[in-house]
Design a protein around this motif. Structure first.
Motif, PDB file in Angstrom:
ATOM      1  N   ILE A 677       0.840  -1.209   0.000  1.00  0.00           N
ATOM      2  CA  ILE A 677       0.000   0.000   0.000  1.00  0.00           C
ATOM      3  C   ILE A 677       0.871   1.253   0.000  1.00  0.00           C
ATOM      4  CG2 ILE A 677      -1.649   1.313   1.389  1.00  0.00           C
ATOM      5  CD1 ILE A 677      -2.837  -1.346   2.282  1.00  0.00           C
ATOM      6  N   THR A 678       1.907   1.245   0.837  1.00  0.00           N
ATOM      7  CA  THR A 678       2.830   2.393   0.869  1.00  0.00           C
ATOM      8  C   THR A 678       3.493   2.599  -0.495  1.00  0.00           C
ATOM      9  OG1 THR A 678       3.241   1.955   3.220  1.00  0.00           O
ATOM     10  CG2 THR A 678       4.816   3.356   2.081  1.00  0.00           C
ATOM     11  N   GLU A 679       3.847   1.468  -1.127  1.00  0.00           N
ATOM     12  CA  GLU A 679       4.514   1.546  -2.435  1.00  0.00           C
ATOM     13  C   GLU A 679       3.592   2.153  -3.490  1.00  0.00           C
ATOM     14  OE1 GLU A 679       6.424  -1.542  -5.740  1.00  0.00           O
ATOM     15  OE2 GLU A 679       5.958  -2.222  -3.689  1.00  0.00           O
ATOM     16  N   ILE A 680       2.324   1.695  -3.568  1.00  0.00           N
ATOM     17  CA  ILE A 680       1.402   2.212  -4.606  1.00  0.00           C
ATOM     18  C   ILE A 680       1.047   3.671  -4.331  1.00  0.00           C
ATOM     19  CG2 ILE A 680      -0.695   1.452  -3.431  1.00  0.00           C
ATOM     20  CD1 ILE A 680       0.027   1.435  -7.219  1.00  0.00           C
ATOM     21  N   GLU A 681       0.987   4.046  -3.024  1.00  0.00           N
ATOM     22  CA  GLU A 681       0.721   5.456  -2.716  1.00  0.00           C
ATOM     23  C   GLU A 681       1.869   6.347  -3.184  1.00  0.00           C
ATOM     24  OE1 GLU A 681      -0.026   5.334   1.449  1.00  0.00           O
ATOM     25  OE2 GLU A 681      -2.194   5.127   1.220  1.00  0.00           O
ATOM     26  N   SER A 682       3.096   5.860  -3.012  1.00  0.00           N
ATOM     27  CA  SER A 682       4.259   6.635  -3.503  1.00  0.00           C
ATOM     28  C   SER A 682       4.226   6.772  -5.030  1.00  0.00           C
ATOM     29  CB  SER A 682       5.540   5.946  -3.058  1.00  0.00           C
ATOM     30  OG  SER A 682       5.607   5.887  -1.656  1.00  0.00           O
ATOM     31  N   LEU A 683       3.848   5.662  -5.730  1.00  0.00           N
ATOM     32  CA  LEU A 683       3.761   5.737  -7.199  1.00  0.00           C
ATOM     33  C   LEU A 683       2.677   6.719  -7.635  1.00  0.00           C
ATOM     34  CD1 LEU A 683       4.090   1.932  -8.033  1.00  0.00           C
ATOM     35  CD2 LEU A 683       5.818   3.708  -8.386  1.00  0.00           C
ATOM     36  N   TYR A 684       1.582   6.711  -6.875  1.00  0.00           N
ATOM     37  CA  TYR A 684       0.484   7.625  -7.226  1.00  0.00           C
ATOM     38  C   TYR A 684       0.916   9.087  -7.054  1.00  0.00           C
ATOM     39  CZ  TYR A 684      -3.980  10.083  -6.798  1.00  0.00           C
ATOM     40  OH  TYR A 684      -5.014  10.964  -6.929  1.00  0.00           O
ATOM     41  N   LYS A 685       1.632   9.381  -5.957  1.00  0.00           N
ATOM     42  CA  LYS A 685       2.107  10.740  -5.733  1.00  0.00           C
ATOM     43  C   LYS A 685       3.086  11.175  -6.823  1.00  0.00           C
ATOM     44  CE  LYS A 685       1.458  10.589  -0.732  1.00  0.00           C
ATOM     45  NZ  LYS A 685       2.131  10.609   0.606  1.00  0.00           N
ATOM     46  N   GLU A 686       3.968  10.259  -7.247  1.00  0.00           N
ATOM     47  CA  GLU A 686       4.918  10.587  -8.329  1.00  0.00           C
ATOM     48  C   GLU A 686       4.191  10.894  -9.625  1.00  0.00           C
ATOM     49  OE1 GLU A 686       8.140  11.010  -8.311  1.00  0.00           O
ATOM     50  OE2 GLU A 686       8.232  10.725  -6.117  1.00  0.00           O
ATOM     51  N   ARG A 687       3.114  10.122  -9.910  1.00  0.00           N
ATOM     52  CA  ARG A 687       2.383  10.344 -11.162  1.00  0.00           C
ATOM     53  C   ARG A 687       1.609  11.671 -11.125  1.00  0.00           C
ATOM     54  NH1 ARG A 687      -1.491   9.586 -14.875  1.00  0.00           N
ATOM     55  NH2 ARG A 687      -0.841   8.412 -16.728  1.00  0.00           N
ATOM     56  N   LEU A 688       1.113  12.033  -9.930  1.00  0.00           N
ATOM     57  CA  LEU A 688       0.386  13.302  -9.814  1.00  0.00           C
ATOM     58  C   LEU A 688       1.289  14.487 -10.139  1.00  0.00           C
ATOM     59  CD1 LEU A 688      -1.905  12.902  -6.669  1.00  0.00           C
ATOM     60  CD2 LEU A 688      -2.602  13.145  -9.058  1.00  0.00           C
ATOM     61  N   LYS A 689       2.606  14.294  -9.874  1.00  0.00           N
ATOM     62  CA  LYS A 689       3.534  15.380 -10.218  1.00  0.00           C
ATOM     63  C   LYS A 689       3.617  15.584 -11.729  1.00  0.00           C
ATOM     64  CE  LYS A 689       6.399  14.682  -6.124  1.00  0.00           C
ATOM     65  NZ  LYS A 689       7.748  14.307  -5.619  1.00  0.00           N
ATOM     66  N   LYS A 690       3.397  14.449 -12.483  1.00  0.00           N
ATOM     67  CA  LYS A 690       3.472  14.540 -13.940  1.00  0.00           C
ATOM     68  C   LYS A 690       2.102  14.865 -14.545  1.00  0.00           C
ATOM     69  CE  LYS A 690       7.205  11.117 -14.002  1.00  0.00           C
ATOM     70  NZ  LYS A 690       7.604   9.784 -14.480  1.00  0.00           N
ATOM     71  N   VAL A 691       1.072  14.131 -14.081  1.00  0.00           N
ATOM     72  CA  VAL A 691      -0.296  14.347 -14.582  1.00  0.00           C
ATOM     73  C   VAL A 691      -1.136  14.786 -13.397  1.00  0.00           C
ATOM     74  CG1 VAL A 691      -2.268  13.315 -15.761  1.00  0.00           C
ATOM     75  CG2 VAL A 691       0.058  12.544 -16.315  1.00  0.00           C
ATOM     76  N   LYS A 692      -1.347  16.058 -13.230  1.00  0.00           N
ATOM     77  CA  LYS A 692      -1.973  16.610 -12.038  1.00  0.00           C
ATOM     78  C   LYS A 692      -3.493  16.472 -12.036  1.00  0.00           C
ATOM     79  CE  LYS A 692       1.729  19.911 -11.215  1.00  0.00           C
ATOM     80  NZ  LYS A 692       2.096  21.338 -10.975  1.00  0.00           N
ATOM     81  N   SER A 693      -4.086  16.121 -13.155  1.00  0.00           N
ATOM     82  CA  SER A 693      -5.549  16.010 -13.214  1.00  0.00           C
ATOM     83  C   SER A 693      -6.003  14.730 -12.509  1.00  0.00           C
ATOM     84  CB  SER A 693      -6.007  15.985 -14.687  1.00  0.00           C
ATOM     85  OG  SER A 693      -7.406  15.746 -14.752  1.00  0.00           O
ATOM     86  N   LYS A 694      -6.876  14.885 -11.507  1.00  0.00           N
ATOM     87  CA  LYS A 694      -7.411  13.722 -10.811  1.00  0.00           C
ATOM     88  C   LYS A 694      -8.500  13.022 -11.623  1.00  0.00           C
ATOM     89  CE  LYS A 694      -6.431  15.260  -6.141  1.00  0.00           C
ATOM     90  NZ  LYS A 694      -6.972  15.479  -4.754  1.00  0.00           N
ATOM     91  N   ASP A 695      -8.948  13.650 -12.726  1.00  0.00           N
ATOM     92  CA  ASP A 695      -9.935  13.002 -13.589  1.00  0.00           C
ATOM     93  C   ASP A 695      -9.281  12.079 -14.596  1.00  0.00           C
ATOM     94  OD1 ASP A 695     -11.940  14.332 -12.281  1.00  0.00           O
ATOM     95  OD2 ASP A 695     -11.891  16.068 -13.639  1.00  0.00           O
TER      96      ASP A 695
END
Length: 878
Positions: A677-695
Motif C-alpha cells: 500500500i505504501t509503495e502504490i501510494e508513492s507511485l500515485y504521488k509521483e504520477r500526480l507530479k506529472k499528470v496533475k488532473s485527478k480526472d
C-alpha cells in the motif's frame, strides 16, 4: 488426568520437609545424626576443629525407610578436619532425594579456636550452605502431561548455621542455631516459618580407659543434645567406644527419628569404613529401617596439635609395624584421670534413662498433635488453592468478555461508547447472577455454571459465524464494485463513492441489527438462567431442552459448513468471471500505466497467500472447537453414568505452537500488504507530479487500487482478530470443562450411586452360591495392581483406617464379577468403596485402625487365598 506416584514416602517427606507455603521450598536438614566419627561438623560447625587431629575425605550414603521405593536418600562428599593449630575447615557437596523432589548443593565450614587457658578453649564455627531444590522428572510417572508438575517451582536457597563450643580437659559444652538465616534467591526474600529452624544445646564427654589388653587406651565419647524447634523439642544422645587396634562401635537415640547402632574399622591406618543401622521410633516406627555407610580416607598429619581427640590407630585388616609416637606416655596420664572421672557420667546417664518413659510419652503425644495440625493445614491450603483457582477462572471469563467488546469497537466513537456501556451493564448483570447462584445450595452450583458456559459458548459461536458472513459479504460487494469500475471507466469514481456510502449504511444497519440480536440473546439467556433456578424441580424438562439446544447447535454448525461450501463455490464462479473480465479488459490495459499493471499482478499473489493462511487458521479454530464439543459431550455422558472411551492423546503444545506460527505468518503477510500500500501510494504521488488532473483515468485507477487494497487489509485484520478472539474463548471454555470433568463425580447423584452400589453388593451376597469346584488365582481379575501404601482422601460413607485391598476396578461389570467369585470362594465379608477423584472401586474384606496391625495381616495373609494374591494396603483419610 491421573498421576501415579505410588510411594507413601512422598507424602511424609513433604509433610516433614516442605513449608506450609505455595512455593515448594525444601528445608535444609542433613540427617547426619548417627555418627561421632565422621561429618561431625553438621552436628555443630565447631566440630571440624574440636578434638580433631587429622583431615579426612569421606563419602557417605544414608538411605531411610528402606522398605519403600524411592525412599529418602542422602549423599555426602566431604573434605574436612584440622588445618592449623587454631583453625578447622571443610567443604561438602550433598544431594538429597525425597520421592520426586531433589535437593543438590554444598556447605562451607570454618572453625576458629581461642585458647583461654591450658585446659580451656573457646571455639567459634559457621556452616554456610547453598542448595537448589525442585522436581526430579525421572521419578514422575504420568500417562499424560500434568501442568501442576510442569509449573512446580525450582528454588535456590542460602542458609547460615553458626555455633560455639567451650571445651575443658574432658567436657565440651556448645550451642548452635540451625538455619539462622535462610534466603530464597528465586523469590528474593527471607524464608519464614522454617520448620527446621531451631536452637540446639549439647554436652559432650571424651575420656580414655586405663586398662590392660585389647581395650588399653580406648577412647570413650558420649554426647547428649537437645533441639528446640518451633513446634517440637527433640532429645538425642550418642556414645562411642574406639579401640586403638582400629575398631570402634557406637549407639544413639533420637526421640523424633530413630534408634541407631553402628560399627567401624580401619582397613589400613588411613582407609576406614563405617556402617550405622537405624530403627524408626515414634511416628516413624512403621516406616522401616535406615542404613548409613561411610568410606573415609585419613591424611597423615606430621604435626601434633593440642586440644585434639584423635589417637594412634592401627589398621585392623592391614596392620603396621610403625611404632607409636613418643607423646603416648604424655597422654596416658590424662587418660587415667579421664577413666576415673567417667563413672559419675555413667551414673548420670542411668538417672536420665529412668525418666525416659514419661518423656517419650510426652514427645509422642506432641508429635501426634503436630502431625494432625499439619494435615489440617494442608487441607486448608488445598481448599484455599481450589477457591483461588475458581476465582481466577471466573476473572478470566469476565476479562475475555470485556476484551472482546473492546476489540469489536468500531470507527464511530459514539457507537463505540454505546457498545461499551452495554458491555459494562451486561458485566454487572452477569456478576449479580453469579453472586446469586453462588448463594444457592452447593448441589446446584456446578449445573448452573455448566449451563451458563454452554449458553455463552453458543452465543460466541453464533456471533463469530455472523461476523464472518458479514465480512465475506462485504468482500463480495467490494469485488463486484472493482469489476464494475473496470468495465465502466467513465463513471467508476461516482459509482465508487455511491457504493462506499451504501456499504457504510449497510454496515451501520448490520451493526445495529447485530447489537440488537446480542441484547435479545443475552436477555433470553438471563431469563433462562432465572427460570432454571426458580424451577429446579423440573430437572427432566431442563435436560430435554439442553439436548435440543445441542442438536440445534450441531445443525447450525452443519449449516455453517454448508454455507462455507456454497461461498467457496461462489468464490470460484467469481474467480471465473474475473478471468473473463481480465480477458475483456486486455484491450483497455493499453490505456493504463504499465507500472500499475505489474503492481496489480504482484498484489494478487500476496492476497492469495494471505487468504490461504487465514483459511488454515480458521481450520485450526474449528478443530479446537470440535475438541471442546467432544469434551462437553464426554462430561455430559459421564454425568449420566455413561463412560466413553478417551480420545487418542494429542500434543496440545505442538498444536498451540502450530497456531502461533500461523498467526506470525499472517502478521508477516499483513505487514507485506502494508508495504505494498505504501509503495502504490508513492507511485500515485509521483504520477500526480506529472499528470496533475485527478480526472485522468490512470489516476482514478490508482485511487481504486489503493482503496481496494485498504479494504482487503482491513478485512484480513478483522478476520484474524475474530479468529484469535474465538481461540481465547475456546481456551477459557476448555479449561472450565477440564475442571468440570475432574469434579464431575461430586454431583448430586453421589447418594444415588452409593445406594445403588449397596443394593448390588447385598444382592450378590444373597443370591451367589458357593462354588462346587475350587477357584484358582487365574479365575480372578484384580484390575489395577497397587504397590506399597496408597492414600485415598475424602471417601464418603467410609471410615478412616487401613484397608487391605484385593482388587481395583473402574468398570462396574468387572467389579461385580470379582465380587461374585469372591463370595463363591467363601468370602462373605467382601466389600468395596468408591473414590470419586479417580472413579475407581477398591474391593477389600479387612480393615484396621493402625498401620502395624494392617501390615502384619498383609505379610501373613497375602497369597493365602486365590482372591488375595494381589493384596495391597490403602489408607483412607477424610
Amino acid at each position: 488426568m491421573k498421576i501415579y506416584i505410588l510411594h507413601i514416602v512422598l507424602f511424609f517427606c513433604i509433610t516433614q520437609q516442605l513449608y506450609s507455603q505455595d512455593d515448594g521450598v525444601v528445608a535444609f536438614n542433613i540427617p547426619s545424626r548417627n555418627s561421632l566419627k565422621f561429618n561431625r561438623h553438621f552436628i555443630n560447625p565447631t566440630f571440624s576443629f574440636v578434638r580433631e587431629q587429622n583431615k579426612y575425605i569421606s563419602f557417605n550414603n544414608k538411605r531411610e525407610w528402606a522398605q519403600f521405593d524411592n525412599a529418602p536418600q542422602t549423599y555426602l562428599f566431604s573434605y574436612s578436619g584440622r588445618f592449623r593449630e587454631n583453625i578447622g575447615a571443610g567443604v561438602t557437596l550433598f544431594q538429597q532425594d525425597y520421592g520426586v523432589l531433589t535437593t543438590f548443593g554444598g556447605v562451607l565450614n570454618f572453625a576458629y579456636n581461642a585458647v583461654l587457658d591450658r585446659e580451656s578453649n573457646l571455639t567459634f564455627g559457621l556452616n554456610l550452605g547453598f542448595y537448589k531444590s525442585g522436581i526430579n522428572e525421572g521419578n514422575v510417572i504420568t500417562n499424560s502431561p500434568e501442568p501442576s508438575l510442569e509449573n512446580f517451582p525450582s528454588n535456590s536457597i542460602i542458609t547460615i548455621n553458626p555455633g560455639i563450643n567451650y571445651g575443658t580437659e574432658f567436657l565440651d559444652f556448645g550451642v548452635s542455631i540451625n538455619n539462622l538465616v535462610s534466603y530464597n534467591l528465586a523469590s528474593s526474600k527471607m524464608i519464614e516459618d522454617d520448620p527446621e529452624q531451631g536452637f540446639q544445646a549439647y554436652i559432650m564427654y571424651t575420656g580414655y580407659l586405663n586398662s590392660r589388653g585389647f581395650f588399653d587406651e580406648s577412647r570413650f565419647s558420649s554426647l547428649i543434645r537437645s533441639e528446640f524447634q518451633k513446634d517440637q523439642t527433640v532429645i538425642s544422645g550418642m556414645v562411642m567406644l574406639m579401640v586403638p587396634k582400629g575398631f570402634w562401635a557406637q549407639a544413639g537415640y533420637n526421640s523424633l527419628y530413630t534408634l541407631s547402632a553402628g560399627i567401624g574399622l580401619n582397613i589400613t591406618t588411613q582407609i576406614a569404613i563405617e556402617y550405622n543401622y537405624g530403627k524408626g521410633v515414634g511416628g516413624f516406627s512403621a516406616f522401616g529401617n535406615a542404613h548409613d555407610i561411610t568410606l573415609a580416607y585419613k591424611f597423615e598429619n606430621r604435626n601434633r596439635y593440642a586440644y585434639s581427640g584423635d589417637d594412634d590407630e592401627e589398621g585392623l585388616l592391614m596392620s603396621t609395624t610403625k611404632k607409636r609416637k613418643s607423646n603416648v606416655n604424655r597422654r596416658r596420664s590424662s587418660k587415667s584421670t579421664s577413666s576415673k572421672k567417667k563413672k559419675p557420667v555413667v551414673t548420670k546417664n542411668n538417672n536420665v534413662n529412668s525418666d525416659k518413659v514419661a518423656e517419650e510419652k510426652q514427645v509422642k503425644l506432641a508429635e501426634a498433635t503436630r502431625v494432625k495440625a499439619e494435615q489440617e493445614e494442608q487441607a486448608r491450603i488445598a481448599e484455599s488453592a481450589r477457591i483461588k483457582a475458581e476465582a481466577e477462572a471466573q476473572a478470566k471469563l469476565e476479562a475475555a468478555a470485556r476484551v472482546k467488546v473492546e476489540q469489536e469497537e468500531q470507527a464511530r466513537i459514539a457507537e463505540s461508547a454505546r457498545i461499551k456501556a452495554e458491555a459494562e451493564a451486561q458485566t454487572k448483570l452477569a456478576e449479580a447472577a453469579r453472586v446469586k447462584v453462588e448463594q444457592e445450595e452447593q448441589a446446584r452450583i456446578a449445573e448452573s455454571a455448566r449451563i451458563k458456559a454452554e449458553a455463552e459458548a453458543q452465543v460466541k459461536l453464533e456471533v463469530a459465524a455472523r461476523v464472518k458472513a458479514e465480512q465475506e459479504e462485504q468482500a463480495r460487494i467490494a469485488e463486484s464494485a472493482r469489476i464494475k469500475a473496470e468495465a465502466e471507466a467513465q463513471t467508476k469514481l461516482e459509482a465508487a463513492t455511491r457504493l462506499k456510502a451504501e456499504q457504510e449504511e449497510q454496515a451501520r444497519i448490520a451493526e445495529v441489527a447485530r447489537i440488537k440480536a446480542e441484547a435479545e440473546a443475552q436477555t433470553k439467556s438471563a431469563e433462562a438462567a432465572r427460570v432454571k433456578v426458580e424451577q429446579e424441580e423440573q430437572a427432566r424438562i431442563a435436560e430435554v431442552a439442553r439436548i435440543k439446544a445441542e442438536a440445534e447447535a450441531q445443525a447450525k454448525l452443519e449449516a455453517a459448513v454448508r454455507v462455507k461450501a456454497e461461498q467457496e463455490e461462489q468464490a470460484r464462479i467469481v474467480e471465473s468471471a474475473n478471468a473473463k473480465a481480465e480477458e475483456e479488459a486486455k484491450i483497455n490495459e493499453i490505456l493504463l500505466d504499465e507500472v500499475l499493471i505489474k503492481f496489480k499482478k504482484s498484489t494478487e499473489s500476496s492476497k492469495n497467500t494471505q487468504q490461504k493462511l487465514l483459511n488454515k487458521l480458521s481450520e485450526k479454530v474449528a478443530a479446537k472447537q470440535q475438541d471442546l464439543n467432544d469434551l462437553i459431550k464426554e462430561n455430559d455422558l459421564s454425568e449420566k453414568g455413561i463412560f466413553s472411551a478417551p480420545k487418542a492423546f494429542k500434543s496440545v503444545s505442538a498444536e498451540n505452537n502450530a497456531i502461533e506460527a500461523l498467526k506470525l505468518e499472517i502478521d508477516n503477510s499483513i505487514e507485506l500488504r502494508n508495504t505494498k500500500i505504501t509503495e502504490i501510494e508513492s507511485l500515485y504521488k509521483e504520477r500526480l507530479k506529472k499528470v496533475k488532473s485527478k480526472d485522468d483515468l490512470v489516476n482514478i485507477e490508482y485511487l481504486n487500487v489503493i482503496k481496494a487494497l485498504k479494504i482487503e487489509q482491513l478485512q484480513a485484520k478483522n478476520i484474524k482478530k475474530n479468529l484469535v478472539s474465538t481461540l481465547e474463548d475456546i481456551k477459557v471454555a476448555t479449561d472450565f470443562e477440564r475442571r468440570r470433568r475432574i469434579k464431575r463425580a461430586a454431583y448430586d447423584n453421589e447418594n444415588d450411586r452409593y445406594n445403588k452400589d449397596r443394593a448390588t453388593l447385598e444382592r450378590i451376597k444373597k443370591f451367589t452360591d458357593l462354588s462346587t469346584e475350587p477357584l484358582t488365582k487365574q479365575d480372578f481379575n484384580h484390575g489395577e495392581e497397587l504397590s506399597n501404601i496408597q492414600i485415598v482422601k475424602d471417601v464418603n460413607n467410609v471410615e478412616e483406617g487401613y484397608y487391605l485391598v484385593v482388587a481395583v476396578h473402574i468398570d462396574v461389570s468387572k467389579r461385580d464379577e470379582f465380587l461374585k467369585k469372591a463370595v463363591a470362594a467363601g468370602e462373605n465379608n467382601i466389600n468395596f468403596f468408591f473414590d470419586v477423584n479417580t472413579s475407581k472401586y477398591y474391593i477389600y474384606y479387612e480393615k484396621f485402625d493402625n498401620i502395624g496391625q494392617a501390615k502384619s495381616s498383609l505379610d501373613t495373609n497375602k497369597g493365602s487365598k486365590p482372591y488375595n494374591s494381589k493384596m495391597s494396603m490403602v489408607k483412607i483419610e477424610n
